[in-house]
Design a protein around this motif. Structure first.
Motif, PDB file in Angstrom:
ATOM      1  N   PRO A 125       0.831  -1.211   0.000  1.00  0.00           N
ATOM      2  CA  PRO A 125       0.000   0.000   0.000  1.00  0.00           C
ATOM      3  C   PRO A 125       0.862   1.257   0.000  1.00  0.00           C
ATOM      4  O   PRO A 125       2.014   1.240   0.438  1.00  0.00           O
ATOM      5  CB  PRO A 125      -0.815  -0.133   1.289  1.00  0.00           C
ATOM      6  N   VAL A 126       0.279   2.329  -0.511  1.00  0.00           N
ATOM      7  CA  VAL A 126       1.032   3.569  -0.719  1.00  0.00           C
ATOM      8  C   VAL A 126       0.398   4.716   0.050  1.00  0.00           C
ATOM      9  O   VAL A 126      -0.786   4.701   0.372  1.00  0.00           O
ATOM     10  CB  VAL A 126       1.098   3.924  -2.219  1.00  0.00           C
ATOM     11  N   SER A 127       1.207   5.733   0.322  1.00  0.00           N
ATOM     12  CA  SER A 127       0.724   6.962   0.939  1.00  0.00           C
ATOM     13  C   SER A 127       1.377   8.139   0.243  1.00  0.00           C
ATOM     14  O   SER A 127       2.558   8.082  -0.121  1.00  0.00           O
ATOM     15  CB  SER A 127       1.053   6.983   2.433  1.00  0.00           C
ATOM     16  N   GLY A 128       0.606   9.196   0.050  1.00  0.00           N
ATOM     17  CA  GLY A 128       1.123  10.386  -0.630  1.00  0.00           C
ATOM     18  C   GLY A 128       0.112  11.028  -1.553  1.00  0.00           C
ATOM     19  O   GLY A 128       0.355  12.119  -2.069  1.00  0.00           O
ATOM     20  N   GLY A 129      -1.021  10.343  -1.749  1.00  0.00           N
ATOM     21  CA  GLY A 129      -2.091  10.926  -2.552  1.00  0.00           C
ATOM     22  C   GLY A 129      -1.734  11.083  -4.016  1.00  0.00           C
ATOM     23  O   GLY A 129      -0.672  10.648  -4.476  1.00  0.00           O
ATOM     24  N   THR A 130      -2.640  11.728  -4.756  1.00  0.00           N
ATOM     25  CA  THR A 130      -2.416  11.910  -6.186  1.00  0.00           C
ATOM     26  C   THR A 130      -1.175  12.756  -6.498  1.00  0.00           C
ATOM     27  O   THR A 130      -0.478  12.456  -7.474  1.00  0.00           O
ATOM     28  CB  THR A 130      -3.656  12.507  -6.871  1.00  0.00           C
ATOM     29  N   PRO A 131      -0.846  13.769  -5.685  1.00  0.00           N
ATOM     30  CA  PRO A 131       0.408  14.492  -5.976  1.00  0.00           C
ATOM     31  C   PRO A 131       1.629  13.577  -5.897  1.00  0.00           C
ATOM     32  O   PRO A 131       2.536  13.670  -6.725  1.00  0.00           O
ATOM     33  CB  PRO A 131       0.447  15.585  -4.895  1.00  0.00           C
ATOM     34  N   GLY A 132       1.644  12.677  -4.903  1.00  0.00           N
ATOM     35  CA  GLY A 132       2.750  11.742  -4.773  1.00  0.00           C
ATOM     36  C   GLY A 132       2.790  10.731  -5.897  1.00  0.00           C
ATOM     37  O   GLY A 132       3.868  10.338  -6.368  1.00  0.00           O
ATOM     38  N   ALA A 133       1.608  10.307  -6.359  1.00  0.00           N
ATOM     39  CA  ALA A 133       1.542   9.364  -7.479  1.00  0.00           C
ATOM     40  C   ALA A 133       2.052  10.013  -8.762  1.00  0.00           C
ATOM     41  O   ALA A 133       2.743   9.384  -9.572  1.00  0.00           O
ATOM     42  CB  ALA A 133       0.110   8.869  -7.668  1.00  0.00           C
ATOM     43  N   GLU A 134       1.730  11.280  -8.954  1.00  0.00           N
ATOM     44  CA  GLU A 134       2.168  11.990 -10.161  1.00  0.00           C
ATOM     45  C   GLU A 134       3.670  12.248 -10.145  1.00  0.00           C
ATOM     46  O   GLU A 134       4.347  12.130 -11.170  1.00  0.00           O
ATOM     47  CB  GLU A 134       1.400  13.309 -10.285  1.00  0.00           C
ATOM     48  N   ALA A 135       4.198  12.573  -8.958  1.00  0.00           N
ATOM     49  CA  ALA A 135       5.614  12.942  -8.851  1.00  0.00           C
ATOM     50  C   ALA A 135       6.528  11.753  -8.598  1.00  0.00           C
ATOM     51  O   ALA A 135       7.755  11.889  -8.663  1.00  0.00           O
ATOM     52  CB  ALA A 135       5.797  13.977  -7.735  1.00  0.00           C
ATOM     53  N   GLY A 136       5.944  10.585  -8.292  1.00  0.00           N
ATOM     54  CA  GLY A 136       6.764   9.424  -7.969  1.00  0.00           C
ATOM     55  C   GLY A 136       7.396   9.520  -6.601  1.00  0.00           C
ATOM     56  O   GLY A 136       8.468   8.968  -6.360  1.00  0.00           O
ATOM     57  N   THR A 137       6.714  10.190  -5.666  1.00  0.00           N
ATOM     58  CA  THR A 137       7.266  10.407  -4.320  1.00  0.00           C
ATOM     59  C   THR A 137       6.462   9.682  -3.242  1.00  0.00           C
ATOM     60  O   THR A 137       6.506  10.062  -2.075  1.00  0.00           O
ATOM     61  CB  THR A 137       7.310  11.912  -4.001  1.00  0.00           C
TER      62      THR A 137
END
Length: 295
Positions: A125-137
């Motif tokens: 599972p991931v955390s960071g929201g859509t901004p994190g998904a877009e930036a790869g962070t």
């Protein structure tokens, strides 16, 4: 495009899945995609992905199958349902579940998949929201065999800035439950704070800046407080229903483990109340509306 890269398949082209797939394509990975609503795959197909007609077809030729789906029931259906991933799966393949699920159910499904077709399972599972998904962070918390993680590491590093092995299968989901307890409770308190400051005559547009760097600072504060202060609820970056589902999973886990989580239990009830008032599919920044004076 390098022929040394493993072939990938991805199910779940939503708010998080779409930008993650775009990153994988940009990194040169051969990618096949599937979504219950096929039109959501159109942009990825135009960018070079192949569209599968079913989860079974999705998994048939892939080295790794990634999932980013709504909840435990949906993952179970996509993996084990009619024309599911298990039907096209084989030994040597790796399933990487980026969804947020119940840890116990994850362990059960991983064992069932291995028995049916020999596929290995990583819960990531991931955390960071859509901004994190877009930036790869994104922050990615992983449960599963360390050798399977070693295989998946290059793929996961395209998606996230931090990949942490938390233990055996299910450990990633336990870690995500802890993450969501903190995030959801934080979001609810931020909503209370914005409403209180408004009633007290404070310019709430300055709160995030004023508290930056102090002990009260957090990513949720910096993201949600400005949205709440300006009543800017679009575009939707995540959903109330997602936080509610994750809180319910956390409370269920705490009962199973005999752990006391009273604050998260209350947060689940407050989130459920907000959802019941028409905000289920809205952004969590709308939580402030629960505390504002009604006309």
């Amino acid at each position: 495009m390098s022929t040394d890269l493993p072939s990938l398949a991805f199910a779940g082209i939503g708010l998080m899945g779409l930008p993650m797939c775009r990153r994988l394509l940009a990194a040169g990975y051969p990618l096949t995609v599937w979504n219950r609503s096929p039109d959501k795959c159109d942009a990825l197909v135009a960018a070079g992905a192949r569209r599968a007609a079913s989860p079974a077809e999705l998994s048939r030729d892939a080295d790794m199958v990634l999932l980013c789906l709504a909840d435990t029931a949906v993952v179970r259906e996509v993996v084990f349902g009619e024309a599911g991933i298990a039907l096209g799966g084989r030994s040597g393949q790796l399933l990487i579940d980026l969804s947020s699920l119940e840890p116990g159910a994850t362990r059960e499904m991983a064992a069932e998949l291995a028995a049916l077709c020999g596929m290995a399972w990583l819960d990531a599972p991931v955390s960071g929201g859509t901004p994190g998904a877009e930036a790869g962070t994104l922050a990615i918390m992983v449960g599963g065999d360390v050798h399977d993680l070693h295989r998946a590491q290059p793929v996961l590093q395209v998606l996230g800035q931090r990949v942490t092995h938390m233990g055996a299968v299910g450990a990633g989901q336990v870690t995500k439950a802890c993450n969501q307890m903190i995030v959801a409770c934080n979001a609810l308190v931020i909503a209370e704070v914005i409403a209180l400051a408004e009633r007290s005559g404070v310019d709430t547009r300055l709160l995030a800046e004023a508290l930056a760097g102090g002990f009260a600072d957090s990513k949720p504060l910096q993201i949600l407080a400005p949205q709440m202060a300006s009543s800017t609820y679009q575009p939707i970056k995540w959903h109330v229903r997602t936080l509610l589902k994750d809180l319910d999973n956390a409370v269920k886990l705490s009962r199973e483990q005999g752990a006391a989580t009273p604050i998260s239990g209350l947060a689940a009830q407050l989130m459920r109340l907000h959802a019941s008032q028409g905000f289920l599919d809205q952004d969590p920044s709308t939580l402030v509306e629960q505390y504002r004076s009604k006309p």
